[in-house]
Structure formats: C-alpha cells, structure tokens
Design an enzyme around this catalytic site. Structure first.
Site, mmCIF file in Angstrom:
data_model
loop_
_atom_site.group_PDB
_atom_site.id
_atom_site.type_symbol
_atom_site.label_atom_id
_atom_site.label_comp_id
_atom_site.label_asym_id
_atom_site.label_seq_id
_atom_site.Cartn_x
_atom_site.Cartn_y
_atom_site.Cartn_z
ATOM 1 N N GLU A 177 0.844 -1.193 0.000
ATOM 2 C CA GLU A 177 0.000 0.000 0.000
ATOM 3 C C GLU A 177 0.882 1.246 0.000
ATOM 4 O OE1 GLU A 177 -2.805 0.641 3.237
ATOM 5 O OE2 GLU A 177 -3.779 2.253 2.119
ATOM 6 N N LYS A 309 -7.356 -15.221 16.612
ATOM 7 C CA LYS A 309 -7.604 -14.906 15.195
ATOM 8 C C LYS A 309 -9.064 -14.603 14.880
ATOM 9 C CE LYS A 309 -3.568 -17.585 13.869
ATOM 10 N NZ LYS A 309 -2.968 -18.695 13.167
ATOM 11 N N ASP A 385 2.704 -14.185 12.790
ATOM 12 C CA ASP A 385 1.551 -14.876 12.205
ATOM 13 C C ASP A 385 0.546 -13.806 11.757
ATOM 14 O OD1 ASP A 385 -0.827 -16.241 11.720
ATOM 15 O OD2 ASP A 385 -0.393 -17.780 13.226
ATOM 16 N N HIS A 483 -2.769 9.800 -1.782
ATOM 17 C CA HIS A 483 -2.906 8.471 -2.391
ATOM 18 C C HIS A 483 -2.799 8.521 -3.912
ATOM 19 C CE1 HIS A 483 -3.789 5.512 0.864
ATOM 20 N NE2 HIS A 483 -3.738 6.653 1.537
HETATM 21 C C1 LIG Z 1 -2.223 -31.884 9.458
HETATM 22 C C2 LIG Z 1 -3.467 -32.722 9.170
HETATM 23 C C3 LIG Z 1 -4.013 -32.318 7.788
HETATM 24 C C4 LIG Z 1 -3.070 -34.196 9.138
HETATM 25 O O1 LIG Z 1 -4.268 -34.954 9.053
HETATM 26 P P1 LIG Z 1 -4.285 -36.540 8.860
HETATM 27 O O2 LIG Z 1 -5.723 -36.905 8.799
HETATM 28 O O3 LIG Z 1 -3.415 -37.210 9.849
HETATM 29 O O4 LIG Z 1 -3.611 -36.626 7.422
HETATM 30 P P2 LIG Z 1 -3.430 -37.850 6.424
HETATM 31 O O5 LIG Z 1 -1.974 -38.203 6.423
HETATM 32 O O6 LIG Z 1 -4.430 -38.939 6.693
HETATM 33 O O7 LIG Z 1 -3.802 -37.163 5.028
HETATM 34 C C5 LIG Z 1 -5.110 -36.710 4.739
HETATM 35 C C6 LIG Z 1 -5.033 -35.583 3.724
HETATM 36 O O8 LIG Z 1 -4.509 -34.403 4.353
HETATM 37 C C7 LIG Z 1 -3.674 -33.684 3.407
HETATM 38 N N1 LIG Z 1 -2.300 -33.658 3.928
HETATM 39 C C8 LIG Z 1 -1.778 -34.393 4.929
HETATM 40 N N2 LIG Z 1 -0.497 -34.066 5.159
HETATM 41 C C9 LIG Z 1 -0.192 -33.112 4.284
HETATM 42 C C10 LIG Z 1 0.992 -32.339 4.018
HETATM 43 N N3 LIG Z 1 2.119 -32.519 4.710
HETATM 44 N N4 LIG Z 1 0.942 -31.393 3.054
HETATM 45 C C11 LIG Z 1 -0.185 -31.191 2.344
HETATM 46 N N5 LIG Z 1 -1.324 -31.897 2.537
HETATM 47 C C12 LIG Z 1 -1.329 -32.828 3.503
HETATM 48 C C13 LIG Z 1 -3.777 -34.440 2.093
HETATM 49 O O9 LIG Z 1 -4.841 -33.900 1.342
HETATM 50 C C14 LIG Z 1 -4.081 -35.845 2.560
HETATM 51 O O10 LIG Z 1 -4.732 -36.624 1.594
HETATM 52 P P3 LIG Z 1 -3.851 -37.383 0.479
HETATM 53 O O11 LIG Z 1 -3.462 -36.338 -0.527
HETATM 54 O O12 LIG Z 1 -2.663 -37.995 1.172
HETATM 55 O O13 LIG Z 1 -4.818 -38.388 -0.078
HETATM 56 C C15 LIG Z 1 -4.566 -32.520 10.254
HETATM 57 O O14 LIG Z 1 -4.094 -32.957 11.507
HETATM 58 C C16 LIG Z 1 -5.080 -31.121 10.390
HETATM 59 O O15 LIG Z 1 -5.785 -30.607 9.512
HETATM 60 N N6 LIG Z 1 -4.824 -30.437 11.535
HETATM 61 C C17 LIG Z 1 -5.317 -29.084 11.795
HETATM 62 C C18 LIG Z 1 -4.177 -28.091 11.708
HETATM 63 C C19 LIG Z 1 -4.662 -26.693 11.424
HETATM 64 O O16 LIG Z 1 -5.674 -26.462 10.792
HETATM 65 N N7 LIG Z 1 -3.903 -25.705 11.887
HETATM 66 C C20 LIG Z 1 -4.245 -24.310 11.643
HETATM 67 C C21 LIG Z 1 -3.507 -23.461 12.610
HETATM 68 S S1 LIG Z 1 -4.224 -23.459 14.220
HETATM 69 C C22 LIG Z 1 -4.562 -21.793 14.388
HETATM 70 O O17 LIG Z 1 -3.800 -21.039 13.859
HETATM 71 C C23 LIG Z 1 -5.814 -21.251 14.951
HETATM 72 C C24 LIG Z 1 -6.427 -21.726 16.257
HETATM 73 C C25 LIG Z 1 -6.374 -23.241 16.440
HETATM 74 O O18 LIG Z 1 -5.817 -21.121 17.383
HETATM 75 C C26 LIG Z 1 -7.866 -21.221 16.096
HETATM 76 C C27 LIG Z 1 -8.824 -21.677 17.140
HETATM 77 O O19 LIG Z 1 -8.850 -21.055 18.197
HETATM 78 O O20 LIG Z 1 -9.607 -22.599 16.852
HETATM 79 N N1 LIG Z 2 -0.926 -24.628 17.764
HETATM 80 C C1 LIG Z 2 -1.826 -23.688 17.573
HETATM 81 O O1 LIG Z 2 -2.980 -23.805 17.952
HETATM 82 C C2 LIG Z 2 -1.439 -22.444 16.875
HETATM 83 C C3 LIG Z 2 -0.207 -22.322 16.298
HETATM 84 N N2 LIG Z 2 0.142 -21.155 15.678
HETATM 85 C C4 LIG Z 2 1.476 -21.142 15.104
HETATM 86 O O2 LIG Z 2 2.385 -21.392 16.181
HETATM 87 C C5 LIG Z 2 3.669 -20.993 15.793
HETATM 88 C C6 LIG Z 2 4.344 -20.293 16.942
HETATM 89 O O3 LIG Z 2 4.278 -21.104 18.079
HETATM 90 P P1 LIG Z 2 5.241 -20.770 19.287
HETATM 91 O O4 LIG Z 2 4.797 -21.565 20.455
HETATM 92 O O5 LIG Z 2 5.359 -19.289 19.422
HETATM 93 O O6 LIG Z 2 6.653 -21.204 18.728
HETATM 94 P P2 LIG Z 2 7.323 -22.638 18.611
HETATM 95 O O7 LIG Z 2 6.336 -23.715 18.401
HETATM 96 O O8 LIG Z 2 8.447 -22.524 17.640
HETATM 97 O O9 LIG Z 2 7.917 -22.813 20.088
HETATM 98 C C7 LIG Z 2 8.980 -22.049 20.570
HETATM 99 C C8 LIG Z 2 10.182 -22.946 20.796
HETATM 100 O O10 LIG Z 2 11.314 -22.118 21.056
HETATM 101 C C9 LIG Z 2 11.909 -22.563 22.262
HETATM 102 N N3 LIG Z 2 12.579 -21.393 22.865
HETATM 103 C C10 LIG Z 2 13.923 -21.221 22.910
HETATM 104 N N4 LIG Z 2 14.228 -20.051 23.493
HETATM 105 C C11 LIG Z 2 13.074 -19.465 23.822
HETATM 106 C C12 LIG Z 2 12.744 -18.246 24.459
HETATM 107 N N5 LIG Z 2 13.665 -17.372 24.881
HETATM 108 N N6 LIG Z 2 11.448 -17.951 24.638
HETATM 109 C C13 LIG Z 2 10.487 -18.795 24.217
HETATM 110 N N7 LIG Z 2 10.730 -19.975 23.628
HETATM 111 C C14 LIG Z 2 12.022 -20.308 23.412
HETATM 112 C C15 LIG Z 2 10.766 -23.149 23.072
HETATM 113 O O11 LIG Z 2 11.283 -24.006 24.055
HETATM 114 P P3 LIG Z 2 10.365 -24.987 24.953
HETATM 115 O O12 LIG Z 2 10.216 -26.248 24.132
HETATM 116 O O13 LIG Z 2 11.136 -25.218 26.198
HETATM 117 O O14 LIG Z 2 9.043 -24.327 25.199
HETATM 118 C C16 LIG Z 2 9.972 -23.864 21.985
HETATM 119 O O15 LIG Z 2 10.525 -25.123 21.698
HETATM 120 C C17 LIG Z 2 3.480 -20.073 14.596
HETATM 121 O O16 LIG Z 2 3.883 -20.761 13.430
HETATM 122 C C18 LIG Z 2 2.000 -19.851 14.562
HETATM 123 O O17 LIG Z 2 1.560 -19.563 13.279
HETATM 124 C C19 LIG Z 2 -0.696 -20.093 15.629
HETATM 125 C C20 LIG Z 2 -1.915 -20.150 16.227
HETATM 126 C C21 LIG Z 2 -2.407 -21.338 16.842
#
Ligand SMILES: CC(C)(COP(=O)([O-])OP(=O)([O-])OC[C@H]1O[C@@H](n2cnc3c(N)ncnc32)[C@H](O)[C@@H]1OP(=O)([O-])[O-])[C@@H](O)C(=O)NCCC(=O)NCCSC(=O)C[C@@](C)(O)CC(=O)[O-]
Ligand SMILES: NC(=O)C1=CN([C@@H]2O[C@H](COP(=O)(O)OP(=O)(O)OC[C@H]3O[C@@H](n4cnc5c(N)ncnc54)[C@H](OP(=O)(O)O)[C@@H]3O)[C@@H](O)[C@H]2O)C=CC1
Length: 508
Positions: A177, A309, A385, A483
């Site tokens: 931007e 988020k 993030d 702008h």
């Molecule tokens: C990680 C999975 C998908 C494994 O899930 P799974 O069921 O163990 O995977 P799988 O090995 O059986 O594979 C199933 C399919 O997943 C895909 N897949 C599987 N592995 C891969 C890979 N490496 N790269 C690309 N695609 C992949 C792929 O489509 C695959 O099908 P296939 O093609 O094999 O027939 C599952 O555990 C999952 O969806 N977990 C959720 C993780 C997630 O959504 N994280 C988002 C961040 S959390 C966050 O930021 C917000 C939060 C949580 O704080 C918000 C809140 O408050 O709710």
């Molecule tokens: N899981 C979820 O639900 C969500 C995940 N995310 C994702 O999570 C990721 C970030 O997770 P976050 O836990 O911050 O990072 P990491 O998962 O990378 O954890 C931090 C690591 O750094 C180590 N560490 C070394 N030195 C320090 C220090 N000085 N202070 C803190 N930690 C240190 C910690 O040690 P130790 O093992 O002793 O703790 C730990 O192993 C991002 O990719 C984000 O997008 C975002 C939203 C939700």
C-alpha cells in the site's frame, strides 16, 4: 541400450504433447547430451533415447527398490519420470521434499510446479513470475508451509527512525500500500520532534481457552470451583509448566455455558508468540485435570474462549499477548509545520472519528484510524503470524491538548499485541534479518521475553506515528491527494488471466 521400441522424432513429440510434458505450441528443443538428473541417457544416446521416458513400471521398480532410500531412488529418475509417479498416485505431491531429502529441496519444488501447472489449465508455472529459486527451503520444511511452489516477495520499506524509550529504531514495513511508509515516516518525524515515544507494558500473557463438556451443569460447576481454587490452580500450573522451559502459567479464568466449562489459560511465553507452546501446556494440564474429573470430555483444545484470530470482547477487555500503552507529546509548532493541521482540529477529529464514529459503528477495539495498517506491515516484515492481526490491531487512540492547548498529548492503548522473536515465521532468513536490524533477533540472552516485548513496544509506537499522520491528513483534507501521488500505479493494468479449469484426465 534401452530395449524400448524406438519412436521417430515426430512420434515422440506427439507422445510428449499428448502427455502434456511439453507445451503443445512448441517443437522439441535440441536434446541435451545427458539428462541433468543423470538418468536414462547413455553418452551415445540418440535423439529419441535422450527424451525417452522409462515406462511407469520401470520407474516404479526403481522408486520402490528396497535397498535404496526413497531419496536415492528419486535421484535416479528424471523430473518427468517423477512427475509420472506423482500423476499415477505413487508419490504424494506434498511429500516431495521429505522424499527427496534436504539436498534436493529446490528440485522437489520445481517438480511440484510442473505437477500443479499440468493439473490445471493455468499458464505454466514453469515460466511463471512466481519465483522459487535461491530460497532457503530448509527453514520452511516442517515449520512454515506445506506444498510449497515458491514465495511471494512483498516490498519492504523503512519508516522512521523513531525514538522509543530513548532508543532510535528504524521501522520495517512490508506492504503493497503506497503512502503507508511515507505517512508513518511523517508521524515519526513529528513524534521525534517532541522527544519520541514512551511505552508501558501492562501485561504479557498469551491465552488458550479449551471447551470441556461434563455430563451435567452440576458437575461442570464443581469443576469450575476446583479450577478457581488454589488447589486446582496449583495442580494445573505444575502440569502445564512441565511442558516448556519458558511457558509460565499466570492465571486461569473460567466460565460455564450449560454443561460446558471454558478455561482461559493465560501464560507468559518468553520470546515466542507462544501458541504452539501454550497449546501443548494446556493439553497436558487437561490430561491431569481428567484424573480429578474422570467424566469430563475435552471437546476441543480451543473452545474460542482464547480468542485466537477472531474478533472478541474478551481480548479487548482482558488482553492477549503483550498489552502496551504508548505516549508522546507533540509540540504545537510541529503539528502545524510537519502535520499541516492544528492541535484543536486533531483532538476534535479524534473524538468524532475514532471514538464516537467507532461507537456508532458498534466497534470492539476499533477506536483508531488504521492501527492494522502499520501493525500488519511490521508483522509481515518480522515473520509474525499475519492472521493474528485481527486482535493484535485492537487499539484506542486518544488525543488531548496540553500546555494551555499549545501542544498535543497522544496515547495509543493496544492490549493484544501477539508477537515473538523465536518460533513461527521468525526463523525465515529475511525475516530474521529484519529482527536483527532491530537488535531483537531470537531469544534474549538474559531475560526471556525481553526481545518480544521490545518488538511489541516498537509496534505500538509505530502505530502511534501512523495514527498521527493519517489523522492529520484527514483533518487537513490531504488524504486522497497523497494516495493519488503514492498509491496509484502508472503501470498498465495486466491483461485478464486465463481462468482455472479442470485439468486433463490422469495419463493412462
Ligand atoms: C495436518 C493434518 C491435515 C493431518 O491430518 P491426517 O488426517 O493425519 O492426514 P493424512 O496423512 O491422513 O492425510 C489426509 C489428507 O490431508 C492432506 N495432507 C496431509 N499431510 C499433508 C501435508 N504434509 N501437506 C499437504 N497436505 C497434507 C492431504 O490432502 C491428505 O490426503 P492425500 O493427498 O494424502 O490423499 C490434520 O491434523 C489437520 O488438519 N490439523 C489441523 C491443523 C490446522 O488447521 N492448523 C491451523 C492453525 S491453528 C490456528 O492457527 C488457529 C487456532 C487453532 O488457534 C484457532 C482456534 O482457536 O480454533
Ligand atoms: N498450535 C496452535 O494452535 C497455533 C499455532 N500457531 C502457530 O504457532 C507458531 C508459533 O508457536 P510458538 O509456540 O510461538 O513457537 P514454537 O512452536 O516454535 O515454540 C517455541 C520454541 O522455542 C523454544 N525457545 C527457545 N528459546 C526461547 C525463548 N527465549 N522464549 C520462548 N521460547 C524459546 C521453546 O522451548 P520450549 O520447548 O522449552 O518451550 C519452543 O521449543 C506459529 O507458526 C503460529 O503460526 C498459531 C496459532 C495457533
């Protein structure tokens, strides 16, 4: 020599085009003397043999040879032969990096680009403007992204420097931007003229709020009393803190809806933003809680009581991540000369726009002009993030006249700045370079949390600079003028792209 039937050049060209291995519009290029992958082409190979693909069965036999690792086997196949295995479902396209191994990450990505291109009728990624070369994918693998086809560069600008708590910092902003960096720089200039910004950290606690079901509201109520008690707190704290060297449980807040209990774990997380860390600790604490309440069912580690988020009043009221207040006094003369407005006009506009206007709109935490602009640009530059800009951008901007109305007192209050200097995208090279420029790369050597807190202070101060400049432009009626000068490209609008359509059926 291969025992495969030899095709004429024309046959081969037709075969490759049919298989979409060469662009239908192109003729076969001059054959290389040997294949770059070291496969399939003996030194005295004929034209046809140089381009000859081994059959699927031969490729599969090479790939599945048990005496070799998958990476060693894939090294014996050409790119096109690997693509053949992907097309036939023998190799998952998202697993290419893992199979190839660390030494061949770029090749894995090149092959995935070919697979993606051919699976859809999009313009070939092989000649695309999306870059993929010369990037350190070893930092991405298993940490930052899956199914990678390259990277998207974003311009990185520098605003400032800005004096924050007595130290001068450049303000890194990754943005597309135009005007944003110019505007923030103007704000920095005005703030520096008054001596810079002072900041206060009022809280540092990331949160996770699971949803836990009980058979009845009575049992949920008993669990709530336990969680709120000293005994429950101590048990959960011990379990939680066994999972990390840095995560320290600071407080628990519980609430009930029917027979579902929500517990908001609030934790300091050192220099990490902390979501993985706190989720790991919460899972362990809940396992321990179940020993005390066997009938409980953890519905989800995140029950949205966190709240991550998404917009939520609980974040605005209780805080999440780093809670920062930043303050500065801008001399009236600077308001007139640098910002081209007056203290009175700014204060009036701030009340009518940022306070009353946002109240009229029913805002939660949106009592500002564009905190998210500055915050998100710094998030992108420093590997945060980006989805957490939702709550991190919550901000109340306040302005009042001081010194008999001569000067401007300004504050920004930001209760939810969710940032880290270790973990997540902060491990990527360029993002680390930006953190290094700020002197806050990685873990603080003596005081865990100091680096990430400094980043939060920098962000709040930069937000103040952005707020000051934009509000001034609005008060002076200069917004659209700026702008048109900085934010409208003179480069021709690109032609309409070819819509994505389903690709051809898999090759037989
Ligand atoms: C990680 C999975 C998908 C494994 O899930 P799974 O069921 O163990 O995977 P799988 O090995 O059986 O594979 C199933 C399919 O997943 C895909 N897949 C599987 N592995 C891969 C890979 N490496 N790269 C690309 N695609 C992949 C792929 O489509 C695959 O099908 P296939 O093609 O094999 O027939 C599952 O555990 C999952 O969806 N977990 C959720 C993780 C997630 O959504 N994280 C988002 C961040 S959390 C966050 O930021 C917000 C939060 C949580 O704080 C918000 C809140 O408050 O709710
Ligand atoms: N899981 C979820 O639900 C969500 C995940 N995310 C994702 O999570 C990721 C970030 O997770 P976050 O836990 O911050 O990072 P990491 O998962 O990378 O954890 C931090 C690591 O750094 C180590 N560490 C070394 N030195 C320090 C220090 N000085 N202070 C803190 N930690 C240190 C910690 O040690 P130790 O093992 O002793 O703790 C730990 O192993 C991002 O990719 C984000 O997008 C975002 C939203 C939700």
């Amino acid at each position: 020599m291969s025992s495969h039937p030899v095709f004429t050049v024309r046959d081969l060209e037709l075969k490759l085009k049919a298989a979409r291995l060469v662009d239908p519009a192109e003729s076969l290029p001059t054959p290389p003397s040997s294949n770059s992958s070291g496969s399939a082409s003996p030194p005295n190979a004929t034209y046809e043999e140089s381009y000859f693909l081994r059959s699927f069965d031969e490729c599969l036999a090479i790939y599945e040879e048990p005496s070799r690792t998958k990476g060693e086997s894939l090294a014996l196949l050409s790119d096109e032969e690997v693509i053949l295995l992907v097309d036939r479902g023998k190799v998952a396209p998202y697993a290419l990096e893992k199979l190839f191994g660390m030494g061949e990450l770029e090749r894995a990505i090149r092959i995935r680009r070919a697979v993606v291109s051919r699976a859809s009728n999009t313009k070939s990624l092989e000649n695309s403007s999306i870059p993929y070369e010369d990037y350190d994918y070893s930092r991405v693998l298993g940490a930052c992204c899956e199914n990678v086809i390259g990277y998207v560069p974003v311009p990185l600008g520098i605003a400032g420097p800005l004096t924050i708590d007595g130290t001068s910092y450049p303000i890194p902003m990754a943005t597309a931007e135009g005007t944003l960096v110019a505007s923030t720089s103007r704000g920095c200039k005005a703030l520096n003229a008054g001596g810079g910004v002072s900041t206060v950290l009022t809280s540092d606690a990331m949160t996770r709020g699971p949803a836990i079901d009980f058979p009845s509201a009575v049992l949920a109520g008993r669990a709530k009393v336990w969680v709120d008690s000293e005994e429950g707190h101590d048990v959960l704290k011990e379990a939680f803190e066994s999972t990390s060297r840095f995560a320290k449980l600071k407080s628990l807040k519980s609430a009930i809806a029917g027979r579902t209990l929500y517990v908001r774990f609030a934790t300091s997380t050192g220099d990490a933003m902390g979501m993985n860390m706190i989720s790991k600790g919460t899972e362990k604490a809940l396992e321990t809680m179940k020993e005390h309440f066997p009938s409980m069912v953890v519905l989800a580690l995140s029950g949205n009581y966190c709240t991550d988020k998404k917009p939520a009043a609980i974040n605005w009221i209780e805080g999440r991540g780093k809670s920062i207040v930043a303050e500065a006094v801008v001399p009236g003369k600077v308001v007139t000369t640098v910002l081209k407005t007056t203290v009175e006009a700014l204060c009036n506009l701030n009340i009518k726009k940022n306070l009353i206007g946002s109240a009229m709109a029913g805002s939660i935490g949106g009592f500002n002009a564009h905190a998210s602009n500055i915050l998100t640009a710094i998030f992108l530059a420093t590997g945060q993030d980006p989805a957490q800009n939702v709550e991190s951008s919550m901000c109340m901007t306040l302005m009042e006249p001081v010194n008999d109305g001569q000067d401007l007192l300004m504050t920004v209050t930001m209760p939810c700045i969710e940032v880290g200097t270790v973990g997540g995208g902060t491990i990527l090279g360029p993002q680390q370079g930006v953190l290094e420029m700020l002197g806050i790369k990685g873990a603080h050597p003596k005081t865990p949390g100091h680096n990430s807190q400094t980043l939060a202070r920098i962000i709040a101060s930069a937000v103040m600079a952005g707020e000051l400049s934009l509000l001034s432009a609005l008060a002076a009626g200069h917004l659209i003028r700026a702008h048109m000068a900085h934010n409208r490209s003179q480069v021709n609008t690109p032609a309409v792209s070819v819509p994505v359509t389903p690709g051809p059926a898999p090759r037989p």
